[in-house]
Design a protein around this motif. Structure first.
Motif, PDB file in Angstrom:
ATOM      1  N   THR A   1     -29.887  14.463   6.603  1.00 23.03           N
ATOM      2  CA  THR A   1     -29.014  14.392   5.427  1.00 23.03           C
ATOM      3  C   THR A   1     -29.875  14.042   4.209  1.00 23.03           C
TER       4      THR A   1
ATOM      5  N   ARG B   1     -27.498  16.052  10.400  1.00 18.65           N
ATOM      6  CA  ARG B   1     -26.304  16.878  10.373  1.00 18.65           C
ATOM      7  C   ARG B   1     -26.480  17.982  11.420  1.00 18.65           C
TER       8      ARG B   1
ATOM      9  N   GLU C   1     -26.140  21.484  12.756  1.00 19.33           N
ATOM     10  CA  GLU C   1     -26.000  22.723  11.998  1.00 19.33           C
ATOM     11  C   GLU C   1     -25.453  23.884  12.808  1.00 19.33           C
TER      12      GLU C   1
ATOM     13  N   GLY D   1     -21.546  20.307  11.294  1.00 17.21           N
ATOM     14  CA  GLY D   1     -21.304  19.454  10.130  1.00 17.21           C
ATOM     15  C   GLY D   1     -21.205  17.980  10.479  1.00 17.21           C
ATOM     16  N   GLU D   2     -21.076  17.691  11.767  1.00 21.62           N
ATOM     17  CA  GLU D   2     -21.016  16.294  12.215  1.00 21.62           C
ATOM     18  C   GLU D   2     -22.333  15.584  11.879  1.00 21.62           C
ATOM     19  N   VAL D   3     -22.227  14.314  11.468  1.00 19.73           N
ATOM     20  CA  VAL D   3     -23.436  13.541  11.160  1.00 19.73           C
ATOM     21  C   VAL D   3     -23.648  12.492  12.253  1.00 19.73           C
TER      22      VAL D   3
END
Lengths: 225, 79
Positions: free
Chosen positions: A171, A121, A123, A136-138
């Motif tokens: 994650t 993720r 941050e 927040g993108e994974v």
């Protein structure tokens, strides 16, 4: 943009890193390979990459002997003057051993060498390395390490989190890292260390491209600077 | 002159290798092993003949390379 990749005996991700850098630096002519015994860096350098591998066979502690190599004095000086430096995998271990980044990478909690894709993720976007991602993108990037269990004292951890210096979190931590930390930044956000390998996800024909923006972000920062 | 350096993990630092050794000892039937901490012993053969000098120089070696003082303690023994 002029980049350098430092090579130590036992480095094995140096060529991949150089290719990923060359793709954003206008070709291989702008990427120098620098041997660890050199005392000086090439002139006019913008960014230095410390590659993954098993420098000095991981003897004593991972990255410990590489961090005391002749070239590292120049790398530390370059970083202290505000230069961009990033270390991936063994490179992260070398950066913590050299004191450029806080904390330490300990033996994986499960004691096993882990080689697999993991989800990260993003941050923060407050660094060149993460500026092309969104918070927040994974993303999916592989890990390949035996000692990636990030550990730091409570004050350091608090500072990293409070000062927006955690670049990536797992994650689901594969290695026991405190606070699921996969990658961190220096106080000036110009030095990054991470255990996963964005350079191994920088080519559509070799598994994926989630790592490409890591390198594009570096190029952006240098063009605008 | 010979020196021996013991490098151990600081209290409070998790030691997954020590925990695995403790677990294995339990599995072998050794009872009553409350905790195991794994460290390193490094032996040095020094040209120095003065004990105090040797100790001071080995301590510097520990600070600069032999131990990572973020997580490790060290002790120096001049033999």
């Amino acid at each position: 943009m002029r980049a350098a990749v430092i090579q130590f005996p036992g480095s094995n991700c140096d060529r991949d890193m150089a290719v990923a850098l060359a793709n954003v630096a206008g070709g291989a002519k702008n990427v120098s390979m620098v041997w660890h015994k050199d005392a000086e860096l090439p002139k006019g350098l913008d960014v230095i990459g410390i590659p993954g591998g098993f420098s000095f066979g991981d003897y004593l502690r991972c990255g410990a002997i590489a961090a005391r190599s002749p070239i590292m004095d120049a790398v530390v000086e370059f970083a202290n003057k505000g230069g961009y430096v990033f270390g991936l995998c063994n490179g992260f271990q070398i950066l913590t051993e050299s004191g450029l980044l806080p904390g330490v990478l300990m033996r994986n909690a499960g004691l096993k060498y882990i080689c697999k894709d993991v989800e990260l993720r993003v941050e923060t976007t407050a660094s060149p390395f993460t500026s092309r991602y969104t918070v927040g993108e994974v993303v999916t990037v592989p890990v390949a390490h035996h000692d990636g269990n990030y550990s730091a004292d409570p004050d350091t951890l608090k500072r990293l989190v409070g000062d927006d210096r955690v670049a990536f979190r797992y994650t689901e931590t594969p290695n026991g890292s405190m606070d699921d930390i996969a990658g961190i930044l220096s106080a000036n956000k110009r030095v990054l260390g991470m255990m996963p390998h964005p350079e191994r996800r920088a080519d559509a024909q070799l598994g994926g491209t989630d790592g490409v923006r890591f390198f594009e972000g570096i190029a952006d920062a240098l063009v605008s600077a | 002159m010979k020196a021996r350096v013991h490098v151990t993990l600081k209290n409070g630092v998790l030691d997954p290798q020590g925990a695995a050794v403790a677990h294995s000892l339990g599995a072998l039937g050794f009872e009553g092993v409350n905790d195991v901490r794994q460290g390193k012993v490094i032996e040095l053969d020094l040209a120095e003949t003065d004990k105090a000098q040797a100790e001071a120089s080995v301590k510097q070696m520990c600070e600069k390379l032999l131990a990572n003082t973020v997580i490790e303690n060290y002790s120096v023994e001049i033999l």
